[in-house]
Design a protein around this motif. Sequence first.
Motif, PDB file in Angstrom:
ATOM      1  N   SER A   1       0.827  -1.209   0.000  1.00  0.00           N
ATOM      2  CA  SER A   1       0.000   0.000   0.000  1.00  0.00           C
ATOM      3  C   SER A   1       0.860   1.257   0.000  1.00  0.00           C
ATOM      4  O   SER A   1       0.550   2.240  -0.675  1.00  0.00           O
ATOM      5  N   HIS A   2       1.955   1.210   0.751  1.00  0.00           N
ATOM      6  CA  HIS A   2       2.857   2.359   0.779  1.00  0.00           C
ATOM      7  C   HIS A   2       3.486   2.586  -0.586  1.00  0.00           C
ATOM      8  O   HIS A   2       3.625   3.740  -1.039  1.00  0.00           O
TER       9      HIS A   2
ATOM     10  N   ALA B   1       2.136   1.799  -3.420  1.00  0.00           N
ATOM     11  CA  ALA B   1       1.085   2.356  -4.276  1.00  0.00           C
ATOM     12  C   ALA B   1       0.880   3.843  -4.018  1.00  0.00           C
ATOM     13  O   ALA B   1       0.692   4.633  -4.948  1.00  0.00           O
ATOM     14  N   ARG B   2       0.915   4.224  -2.749  1.00  0.00           N
ATOM     15  CA  ARG B   2       0.764   5.655  -2.432  1.00  0.00           C
ATOM     16  C   ARG B   2       1.971   6.445  -2.917  1.00  0.00           C
ATOM     17  O   ARG B   2       1.836   7.600  -3.343  1.00  0.00           O
TER      18      ARG B   2
ATOM     19  N   THR C   1      -3.738   0.445  -9.956  1.00  0.00           N
ATOM     20  CA  THR C   1      -4.443   0.082  -8.729  1.00  0.00           C
ATOM     21  C   THR C   1      -5.082  -1.296  -8.846  1.00  0.00           C
ATOM     22  O   THR C   1      -5.066  -2.093  -7.895  1.00  0.00           O
TER      23      THR C   1
ATOM     24  N   VAL D   1      -4.391  -4.437  -6.332  1.00  0.00           N
ATOM     25  CA  VAL D   1      -5.449  -5.165  -5.627  1.00  0.00           C
ATOM     26  C   VAL D   1      -5.428  -6.640  -6.006  1.00  0.00           C
ATOM     27  O   VAL D   1      -5.574  -7.528  -5.153  1.00  0.00           O
TER      28      VAL D   1
ATOM     29  N   THR E   1      -2.561  -8.297  -4.246  1.00  0.00           N
ATOM     30  CA  THR E   1      -2.799  -8.417  -2.812  1.00  0.00           C
ATOM     31  C   THR E   1      -3.762  -9.557  -2.511  1.00  0.00           C
ATOM     32  O   THR E   1      -3.541 -10.369  -1.594  1.00  0.00           O
TER      33      THR E   1
ATOM     34  N   LEU F   1      -8.011  -2.203   2.427  1.00  0.00           N
ATOM     35  CA  LEU F   1      -7.452  -1.810   1.139  1.00  0.00           C
ATOM     36  C   LEU F   1      -8.120  -0.565   0.550  1.00  0.00           C
ATOM     37  O   LEU F   1      -7.424   0.310   0.029  1.00  0.00           O
TER      38      LEU F   1
ATOM     39  N   GLN G   1      -6.528   2.330   2.356  1.00  0.00           N
ATOM     40  CA  GLN G   1      -5.091   2.466   2.139  1.00  0.00           C
ATOM     41  C   GLN G   1      -4.755   2.875   0.715  1.00  0.00           C
ATOM     42  O   GLN G   1      -3.795   3.617   0.488  1.00  0.00           O
ATOM     43  N   LEU G   2      -5.522   2.413  -0.245  1.00  0.00           N
ATOM     44  CA  LEU G   2      -5.266   2.758  -1.640  1.00  0.00           C
ATOM     45  C   LEU G   2      -6.089   3.938  -2.122  1.00  0.00           C
ATOM     46  O   LEU G   2      -6.033   4.281  -3.306  1.00  0.00           O
TER      47      LEU G   2
END
Length: 1301
Positions: free
Chosen positions: A852-853, A855-856, A870, A874, A877, A926, A929-930
């Motif tokens: 997630s980090h 992705a951010r 994204t 997902v 994950t 998720l 976080q996303l």
Amino acid sequence: MSPVEWSRLSSWLPAGEMPLWEPPPCALPSSALGLWVRTPRTRGQLPSAPGPAGCTAGRGQGGADAPPLPVSRPLWEGGVKPDPPTGSTCLPFGRVPPRTPAGRREEGTGLRGGETLTGTSPGPPAPTPPSRRVAPGALCIILWLRDLHPVAAARQRGRAERATMATHLSQSQRRPPLLRQAIKIRRRRVRDLQDPLPRTAQEIEPPSHHFSPEERALLYEEALYTILHRLGQPEPNHVKEASELLRYLQEAFHLGPEEHQQLLQKVQKLEKPIFCLKATVKQAKGILGKDVSGFSDPYCLLGIEQGVGAPGGSPGSRHRQKAVVRHTIPEEQTHRTQVITQTLNPVWEETFILEFEDISNSSFHLDMWDLDTVESVRQKLGELTDLHGLRRIFKEARKDKGQDDFLGNVVLRLQDLRCQEDQWYPLEPCTETYPDRGQCHLQFQLIHKRRATAASRSQPSYTVHLHLLQQLVSHEVTQHQAGSTSWDGSLSPQAATILFLHATQKDLSDFHQSMAQWLAYSRLYQSLEFPSSCLLHPITSIEYQWIQGRLKAEQQEELAASFRNLLAYGLSLIRRFRSVFPLSVPDSPARLQSLLRSAATPSPSSVRPGTRVPAGMRQPAGDGRGGGTGAAGILDPAVCPHRVLVQMCKMKAFRELCPDSAPLPRLVTEALRTGTVEWFHLKQQHHQPMVQGMLQAGKALLSLVQDIIGDLHQCQRTWNKIFQNALKVNLFSMAFLELQWLVAKRVQDHTAAVAGSPVSPEVGESLFQLYVSLKELCQLGPVPAERDGVLALDGFHRWFQPAVPSWLQKTYSVALARVQRAVQMDELVPLGELTKHSTSAVDLSTCFAQISHTARQLDWPDPEEAFMITVKFVEDTCRLALVYCSLIKARARELSAGQKDQGQAANMLCVVVNDMEQLRLVIGKLPTQLAWEALEQRVGAVLEQGQLQNTLYAQLQGALAGLGHEIRTGVRTLAEQLEVGIAKHIQKLVSVKESVLPEDAILPLMKFLEVKLCYMSTNLVQENFNSLLTLLWTHTLTVLVEVAASQRSCPLASSRLKIALQNLEICFYAEGCGLPPEALHTATFQALQKELELQAASSRELIQKYFCSRIQQQAEAASEELGAVTVKVSYRASEQKLRVELLSASSLLPLDSNGSSDPFVQLTLEPRHEFPELAPRETQKHKKDLHPLFDETFEFLVPAEPCQKDGACLLLTVLDHDTLGADDLEGEAFLPLRSVPGLTGTEEPGEVPQTRLPLTYPALNGDPILQLLESRKGDREAQVFVRLRRQRAKQASQHAPKPGR
């Protein structure tokens, strides 16, 4: 030094003489190392020798205004300095060499291009014979590190000069080891470059003060002369003892005891100066009015009376005289002020110089007189205003014509005065007639004339004071540095006393003191480390007293040069503020702020004692004495923050002397821009990799960008506020714009080079970190709406687009490897009492958080591409979550294989279930976080409606459903292990002997559940534990229902099951920690609870419950379909009689074939076991009457207690009499006895109301209570009751009314 310069130096040396060191392996910049070579002669003058850059070497006794070289002293052979060469000059008292317009000194000279040490253009160098060019052992090497920090440069020069002076002062050593000395100096230089940290107090030696020995001797003579001929009482904060001042001078000038004694004896032999009292008669107030008009025409006579003791007070003192000055002081020594006519508050502002010989027996005298002129009586009468004026006319008539009137005098002993006094003195009378004669404002200063020192005879006073101030301040700063402390700008009492005495004795004006202080401090500030706030006071004082044309041309040039030099030096510091003011030093922001920021002009209260302030700013001290300020002090830097450059550029003097200077904000902006670019190139060179390669270049570029981000953060948080507040210069915006263009060019070149070849994982990681850093860098800049134009970094993400697939693949690969490694190392043991999952769950949570980090961090700007990225995150994950479930189950099977202890296997299963539950919680976060909501807003205009929901949420729900199924499977497995034990204990519960109490019979079941549920609660998280409890509760209810059905005919077993159900409800609720009430009280539970209530009751209790249900049915009956009866029932407690008046019946059913009935009513008290002695009663039979009127009364002798029990009722059974067969049932009515009037109270009932009771039939389908009673075959009472009720039910079924009646 370049090889060319090295060869040039070697060519100057005679054959066989080698330089003092080998040429450096790499070329050094000539700006960092200058060489000055010259040869002394023992006799005569030395011809000029050509040096680098065409300068003329040598020292002489040149003009005092020539600037000195800030370099070390030559190592003269034998300690004897030869005569100076022709045309050379000596630079006195630490003057800073002038700079070229570009801010650099010429190599090796410190002069502007085209200048010599004498300030003239050099001619062709005189030829020097080879035998006289260099004398063996007399080579002077000067190391000049002018590109270093000012403090480091000053320390380097100090060490070189100390090494030189040690040789110069040594008379015993004929030839110093020059080679060793030069190597030692060079090693110190290298050590300073490598370790710029300050040394300890033991390592620091007193540095040179940039004065030659002759100059220091003259300056020392001047200071000694000042102390030896001190006048007046000391100031409150000054040093009184001369010995202490002499010791301080010896330390400040670094003289040995012998040299100090020699100079002291020399000064003591000098001629004394002429002592003078500089007296200023300021004004007077409240004097006597001697004229007819009530005013006076005052003037003052003043002078010095010498050779007498104290005037008055001693027995031998002479009597006070009216004309003290006229009679005691010779006329040629008497001074007179102007006459101020017709006033009582005259203002003179006149200054007089009064000489005296001995301060101990000299006194100052001042007489104030009223001038009397010859006037006619007519004129006097015209001035008459009151009776007092008339009295003055008669008094004047008695005295001589033209005789002045005495107004008062002031007599002071000179030895009681301080060097400076400024206060009001009362005017003393000659008689006691008018004791209050007003006050006179006087200023005194004890000064010298004709000082015998060489410096006073040859140099201006302010120049000598400048040099003395420079020497003492330099000593103060170095002393603090030796003690590992920073100088706060406050001079010691000894230095303040010496400077105050010197300025006072030399009668320096406030302006010249301020100018000297400015010149000294501005020069020292460029070489020593002390607060720039010390420069504010002289700036303020010069500005306050500036008058155009006040200074001579050479003084104006000197002041203008100091302004230009300090401005150039300040701009150089600002240009290099990142290295000069590093944030690693705590006071760096304050130092830069002190260089730039400003406060208002300091008030006199903010000036420490000993600080000379302009006369207009002075105020009397708190003790009533005037003055008390001197020339030596400086402002306390803690009083307020000061601006130096801003304040200096605002001065009138600066604008007049430097009219061509550009505005300071423009200069600072350009310096900051240049410094930023220079800093960038230095950083780029610092990060240049040793090995050239794509990976190394990427890492170097990443380090450069990170350094830039750190610098911009510092500019934004710290530096920008300082420059914005002081100069309105936006440092951050300027630095950001400059740096982003420089960064963009290098990043674009690097990404273009990488795109031409396959991207390796290492290079891809480097590119990703570079992308993240550039993203952080862009976030520091202004938003697009506030930009003036397009930035070079706009759209930089397109440069990294080819590397995105490799980033995503590496993210999944790293996460998968980490999951596999975490599961393989997991021992399926809880981490602790509060953390019930294992290590792999923690690693998996961290892994997902890292995804997630990532992705951010990526946060791709293009909406459509960001959506696809994204989706990929997902998908990866969810795939990792399912892979983890299969891996953790396999790990559990692997660890439990061969385990004989079932409890250990259960522990592992609990941990597995907890790990999956933890994974489900992580997966559920998720969307947050996303940032799916933000993504949906971004892609709303690109994607179709519902595409995001159908894609992302569908993936998430599928993963959650799979995890939920795995969790339920694991919990179901755990529940099955417990269900067997629960069923076994429930079966044992009903088979226990009858002698065992029900509470004791259920103990094994409760202990089993307590142990197992506590174990599960300890090993399962709350969510899984609640799921397990739900499964166990459902199974337990099912087992209880089955056992209860098999034990219907056994009240004892049913009683045990009832108690067991109650305790199980409490156990599964667990005081709110288990299942909630709504989950416990299911339909199965409620039906079972009701069934066990009935099964556990006795036959009589069941009969009682039956009548309770019929009473309830009677109360709910609203229809009179079967008819109704009307009665009046009351109870007489005194007679214990129940009185029943049966009034009538109505709307009965026709049960006979003739369409009518023969009704009668049977009255019984139910239940029979409560009223065994009361037989049923009957009414008379009425033929063919569906609405019979009975009107009969019955009395039952019965106590009140059984009538008040539940189910106690009066049963009214209406029957149709049949002669040949059994009577037919018309209906039943139940009247509860506890509602009868008079039963509950002690009073007799009054008027008894009628009660109309609808008739009802028994249940046609069978009552459950009757069924339960019927099952108890061995209970006769139950069987009789059931038989009767069955009969009534059978009768009711035969005559049940048809629908529609």
